[in-house]
Design a protein around this motif. Sequence first.
Motif, short mmCIF file in Angstrom:
data_model
loop_
_atom_site.label_atom_id
_atom_site.label_comp_id
_atom_site.label_asym_id
_atom_site.label_seq_id
_atom_site.Cartn_x
_atom_site.Cartn_y
_atom_site.Cartn_z
N TYR A 1 -3.13 2.43 -6.58
CA TYR A 1 -1.76 2.15 -6.13
C TYR A 1 -0.80 2.00 -7.30
O TYR A 1 0.25 2.63 -7.36
CB TYR A 1 -1.76 0.88 -5.28
CG TYR A 1 -0.42 0.56 -4.64
CD1 TYR A 1 0.28 1.52 -3.92
CD2 TYR A 1 0.16 -0.70 -4.76
CE1 TYR A 1 1.50 1.24 -3.32
CE2 TYR A 1 1.36 -1.00 -4.17
CZ TYR A 1 2.03 -0.03 -3.46
OH TYR A 1 3.24 -0.32 -2.88
N GLY B 1 0.83 -1.19 0.00
CA GLY B 1 0.00 0.00 0.00
C GLY B 1 0.86 1.24 0.00
O GLY B 1 2.08 1.16 0.18
N VAL C 1 -7.09 -1.52 -6.41
CA VAL C 1 -5.65 -1.49 -6.16
C VAL C 1 -4.92 -1.01 -7.41
O VAL C 1 -4.02 -0.16 -7.33
CB VAL C 1 -5.16 -2.89 -5.75
CG1 VAL C 1 -3.63 -2.91 -5.62
CG2 VAL C 1 -5.81 -3.31 -4.44
N ARG C 2 -5.30 -1.50 -8.57
CA ARG C 2 -4.62 -1.12 -9.80
C ARG C 2 -4.78 0.37 -10.09
O ARG C 2 -3.85 1.03 -10.53
CB ARG C 2 -5.18 -1.93 -10.98
CG ARG C 2 -4.81 -3.42 -10.92
CD ARG C 2 -5.51 -4.21 -11.99
NE ARG C 2 -5.06 -3.85 -13.32
CZ ARG C 2 -3.98 -4.35 -13.91
NH1 ARG C 2 -3.25 -5.23 -13.27
NH2 ARG C 2 -3.64 -3.97 -15.13
N VAL D 1 -4.58 -9.71 -5.43
CA VAL D 1 -4.62 -8.36 -4.86
C VAL D 1 -4.18 -7.34 -5.90
O VAL D 1 -4.83 -6.29 -6.07
CB VAL D 1 -3.73 -8.29 -3.60
CG1 VAL D 1 -3.59 -6.84 -3.13
CG2 VAL D 1 -4.31 -9.16 -2.49
N SER E 1 -8.07 -4.99 0.15
CA SER E 1 -8.11 -6.24 -0.60
C SER E 1 -7.12 -7.22 0.04
O SER E 1 -6.09 -6.81 0.58
CB SER E 1 -7.74 -6.00 -2.06
OG SER E 1 -7.70 -7.20 -2.80
N ASN F 1 -6.80 -6.54 -8.41
CA ASN F 1 -8.01 -5.87 -7.95
C ASN F 1 -8.11 -4.49 -8.61
O ASN F 1 -7.16 -3.70 -8.58
CB ASN F 1 -7.96 -5.72 -6.42
CG ASN F 1 -9.18 -5.05 -5.85
OD1 ASN F 1 -9.42 -3.87 -6.08
ND2 ASN F 1 -9.95 -5.78 -5.06
N TYR G 1 -3.65 -5.50 0.83
CA TYR G 1 -3.47 -4.12 0.38
C TYR G 1 -4.15 -3.21 1.39
O TYR G 1 -5.34 -3.36 1.69
CB TYR G 1 -4.09 -3.91 -1.00
CG TYR G 1 -4.01 -2.47 -1.46
CD1 TYR G 1 -2.81 -1.93 -1.89
CD2 TYR G 1 -5.14 -1.65 -1.43
CE1 TYR G 1 -2.72 -0.61 -2.30
CE2 TYR G 1 -5.06 -0.33 -1.84
CZ TYR G 1 -3.85 0.19 -2.27
OH TYR G 1 -3.77 1.50 -2.67
#
Length: 251
Positions: free
Chosen positions: A248, A36, A244-245, A238, A231, A241, A223
Motif C-alpha cells: 500500500y 486500503g 501493508v508497507r 497497521v 491487518s 505492518n 487495512y
Amino acid sequence: MSVLVLDHVSKAFDGIQAVKDVSLTFEHNAVTALIGPNGAGKTTLFNLICGFVHPDEGAIYYRGKNITGLPPWRVTRMGIGRLFQDVHLFDRLTVRENILTAFQNQTGENPLKAVLLRRRMLREERSHNRRALELLDFVGLADKADDLAENLSYGQQKLLAVARVLAVDADTLLLDEPTAGVSPALIPDLLDLIRKLATSGKAIALIEHNMNAVTNSADRAYYIADGEVVSHGSPNEVLGNPTVRMHYIGI
C-alpha cells in the motif's frame, strides 16, 4: 463497547468477490479508519451497513440488533448517518436551509397538519432553526448560515454535510473520504471536528487515503485489500505492518 458489528460479511457482484468474510467492530467514543487501495471493498462495506446492498453471507448488528438487509431509511432512523464522498448538498438553498431539510418527521411536511396544527408547526420551526444554528456553530459555519450552499468552499461544504448528518440525531457516522478535495488549510479543522464528535460519544468510521489524517484522528484502523481484512490495530501498528508497507505505502 461495540455499537456496530459486521460478522463474517461477504458480497459478490457478477461473480467478483467485493467483500470476503469481513468482521469489523466500531465503538462509541472512537474513530475507526478503513484504509486500503481503491477497489478494496471499503465503500461496499459502507453500502452494506447502510442497506444500499445486501450481503450474500454474514450479518450486521447495530446496538445488538440485527439490521442485515434493512432498507436505508430504517438504518438512518436507527441512528446511522453517512457522509458521501460527493457531499450531495442543495446548492440553491442556504446553509441553514440545508440543515432544516434533515430534521425528521416535521409537521409542516403534511399539508393537512400544517393547517390544523399550525401553532405546533411554528413552535417546531423555531426549535429547528435554533438547533440548525447550534449545529452550524459547532462545525464553524454559523457566520455562513444565510449564504447559498453553492458559495461555500468545498471544505466548508464537507463541514455543512457533517452538520446535516448530525441533524438526523445519528450517533454513528460513516464518513467516506472526508478530507478528499479539502484545502490543506481546512483539514486540521475537519479532523478536530471528527475528534470532537468521537469524544462526545459518537462512533466514527471513516474511509481515508490521507495517512496523516488517519494517524492524527483515528484510534483504530483496518487495512483492507481485495475485499479482505489484512491487518488491524492502532494506525501505527497497521501502517507498520510489512505487508501493508509493501503493497500500500510502497516501501
